[in-house]
Design an enzyme around this catalytic site. Structure first.
Site, short mmCIF file in Angstrom:
data_model
loop_
_atom_site.label_atom_id
_atom_site.label_comp_id
_atom_site.label_asym_id
_atom_site.label_seq_id
_atom_site.Cartn_x
_atom_site.Cartn_y
_atom_site.Cartn_z
N GLU A 125 -13.65 68.73 -16.40
CA GLU A 125 -13.35 67.94 -15.20
C GLU A 125 -12.35 66.86 -15.61
O GLU A 125 -12.70 65.91 -16.30
CB GLU A 125 -14.62 67.31 -14.64
CG GLU A 125 -14.36 66.62 -13.30
CD GLU A 125 -15.60 65.98 -12.71
OE1 GLU A 125 -15.62 65.77 -11.49
OE2 GLU A 125 -16.55 65.68 -13.47
N HIS A 191 -11.41 66.12 -7.08
CA HIS A 191 -10.65 64.90 -7.39
C HIS A 191 -9.22 65.10 -6.93
O HIS A 191 -8.27 64.92 -7.69
CB HIS A 191 -10.73 64.57 -8.87
CG HIS A 191 -12.07 64.05 -9.29
ND1 HIS A 191 -12.44 62.73 -9.14
CD2 HIS A 191 -13.14 64.68 -9.83
CE1 HIS A 191 -13.67 62.56 -9.57
NE2 HIS A 191 -14.14 63.72 -10.00
N HIS A 212 -18.02 68.86 -6.26
CA HIS A 212 -18.76 67.88 -5.45
C HIS A 212 -18.06 67.60 -4.12
O HIS A 212 -17.46 66.56 -3.89
CB HIS A 212 -19.08 66.60 -6.22
CG HIS A 212 -18.00 66.00 -7.06
ND1 HIS A 212 -16.75 65.69 -6.58
CD2 HIS A 212 -18.00 65.60 -8.35
CE1 HIS A 212 -16.03 65.15 -7.53
NE2 HIS A 212 -16.77 65.09 -8.63
N ARG A 223 -6.78 65.52 13.32
CA ARG A 223 -5.48 66.20 13.27
C ARG A 223 -5.05 66.52 11.85
O ARG A 223 -3.96 67.08 11.64
CB ARG A 223 -4.42 65.33 13.97
CG ARG A 223 -4.50 65.39 15.49
CD ARG A 223 -3.30 64.70 16.13
NE ARG A 223 -3.31 63.26 15.94
CZ ARG A 223 -3.91 62.40 16.77
NH1 ARG A 223 -4.56 62.87 17.84
NH2 ARG A 223 -3.87 61.11 16.55
N ASP A 244 -28.48 63.60 -3.93
CA ASP A 244 -29.28 62.52 -4.51
C ASP A 244 -29.55 61.38 -3.54
O ASP A 244 -30.18 60.39 -3.89
CB ASP A 244 -28.62 61.98 -5.78
CG ASP A 244 -27.25 61.35 -5.52
OD1 ASP A 244 -26.72 61.50 -4.40
OD2 ASP A 244 -26.71 60.71 -6.45
N ASP A 270 -24.22 66.38 -11.32
CA ASP A 270 -23.11 65.51 -11.72
C ASP A 270 -23.67 64.32 -12.51
O ASP A 270 -23.15 63.20 -12.44
CB ASP A 270 -22.32 65.02 -10.51
CG ASP A 270 -20.98 64.38 -10.88
OD1 ASP A 270 -20.50 64.63 -12.00
OD2 ASP A 270 -20.45 63.61 -10.06
#
Length: 391
Positions: A125, A191, A212, A223, A244, A270
């Site tokens: 990640e 991300h 996530h 829009r 969580d 995570d």
């Protein structure tokens, strides 16, 4: 019974075809030998308990005060053991953004633990993520996803790299997604500051996971639907959710389930190093995190920095807060992530011939009572009496 042969009787079993109120599981060695039949003297009496397959976590950074991004094998073992004791019998270790060579070194350590059977793979990640949506990743270390650098990290996993999270709108992003897909590595969109159209391009290029979902990406505008709508509506995409109560409001989780269905949702932790621990200061890669009241935030800036979640809590919340059925919860915590990792033939459901990875829960509260991995009791075996013997 011999040490490598046992049977559990009287429990509610959550099977692929439905729920059996009082079932029997026989275990031989590391495998489930059979399901069904009458209880026999010497069986472990699990009346009042529910048995589900071991949980599978696609996205976890640490636990027990330890981090997978430390590059220290002992820390990785501590993290894996912490989550194992909470029912995660299969773990894909996640790194965080760092210098490329340092993350390669971390990957070499983690790959040895995959080869030892402790971990099931590596998820990178960062650092190929958006500055605008970097969350708990150090901005000055972020890179565009140059396919050569992406390949360098992938190769550092020594064949055990399973997933990459990247922002497809960055230069090289779509090319990297195609390359990862060709290598058989999961390309995950996360991300990201991507819009709807670029996200669709990434999916067509081979991206199959939303990292996530909702977190660290643009929200839905009427829009400008953004990446969330693209990822939710495409049947080729599995969406990660952090259930969580901090990352997502329950109604948002319910929206995702209503759109994608349990067959496309993977509940993840995570989690960072504070999982299984108390409040305090913890490292997350090169950054510092303060945990207060169980919520992890960066010391600098206050961004949410992963979670302190364990999957037994995620399961309990899924059933008691979201109102999911037992089968839906098992699907999202075990079956879907196992299938995504290519391990559906050996884990993810309670079936004869599969690994004896079992989580035993109290049938009323859904609190964790015991964990078995590959036929070995990890915690809780002393809770159960033998049938035909005094308690």
């Amino acid at each position: 019974m011999t040490a490598d042969r046992t049977a559990l009787a009287g429990a509610r079993l959550v099977l692929p075809g439905g729920v059996i109120d009082a079932g029997r599981i026989s275990v031989e060695g590391t495998r489930i030998a059979g399901l069904g039949g009458e209880a026999e003297p010497g069986d472990l009496d699990l009346t009042g308990y529910t048995v589900v397959p071991g949980f599978v976590d696609l996205h976890v950074h640490g636990g027990g005060g330890a981090s997978y991004a430390s590059g220290i094998a002992e820390e990785a073992l501590t993290a894996a053991r912490t989550h194992l004791e909470h029912g995660t019998t299969t773990t894909m270790a996640s790194t965080v953004t760092g210098e490329i060579d340092e993350v390669c070194r971390q990957a070499a350590v983690l790959s040895e633990l995959v080869e030892d059977g402790v971990l099931a793979g590596i998820h990178f990640e960062g650092p190929f993520i958006s500055h605008n949506r970097c969350g708990a990743h150090r901005p000055d270390l972020l890179r565009d996803p140059d396919p050569a650098l992406v390949r360098k990290l992938a190769d550092a996993g020594r064949g055990h790299t399973k997933m990459f999270t990247l922002a497809p709108e960055l230069p090289g992003g779509l090319e990297s997604v195609r390359m990862l897909s060709e290598l058989g590595i999961i390309a995950a969109v996360g991300h990201t500051d991507s819009d709807y159209e670029v996200t669709l391009e990434a999916i067509d290029a081979g991206a199959t996971v939303a990292t996530h979902l909702f977190n660290a990406m643009p929200g839905i505008q009427h829009r400008a639907p953004g990446p969330i709508v693209a990822l939710l509506e495409d049947e080729r995409v599995t969406v990660e959710l952090v259930n969580d109560g901090v990352h997502l409001h329950p109604s948002v989780v319910e929206l995702a389930y209503g759109t994608a269905g349990a067959e496309r949702v993977a509940l993840i932790t995570d989690a960072m190093g504070a999982a299984g621990m108390g409040d305090g200061l913890y490292p997350l890669g090169p950054l510092q995190v303060r945990v207060e009241d169980g919520v992890a935030r960066l010391v600098e800036g206050g961004s949410i920095a992963g979670s302190t979640l364990t999957l037994d809590v995620a399961f309990r919340r899924a059933v008691t807060v979201l109102g999911l059925s037992l089968n839906q919860a098992v699907t999202s915590l075990s079956t879907v992530p196992a299938r995504l990792m290519g391990l559906g033939d050996t884990i993810g459901t309670l079936e004869a011939g599969k690994n004896a990875d079992l989580v035993v829960l109290d049938s009323d509260s859904y609190e964790l009572a015991a964990v078995m991995r590959r036929g070995e009791w990890i915690v809780g075996a002393d809770r159960f009496a033998r049938a035909g013997n005094p308690a």
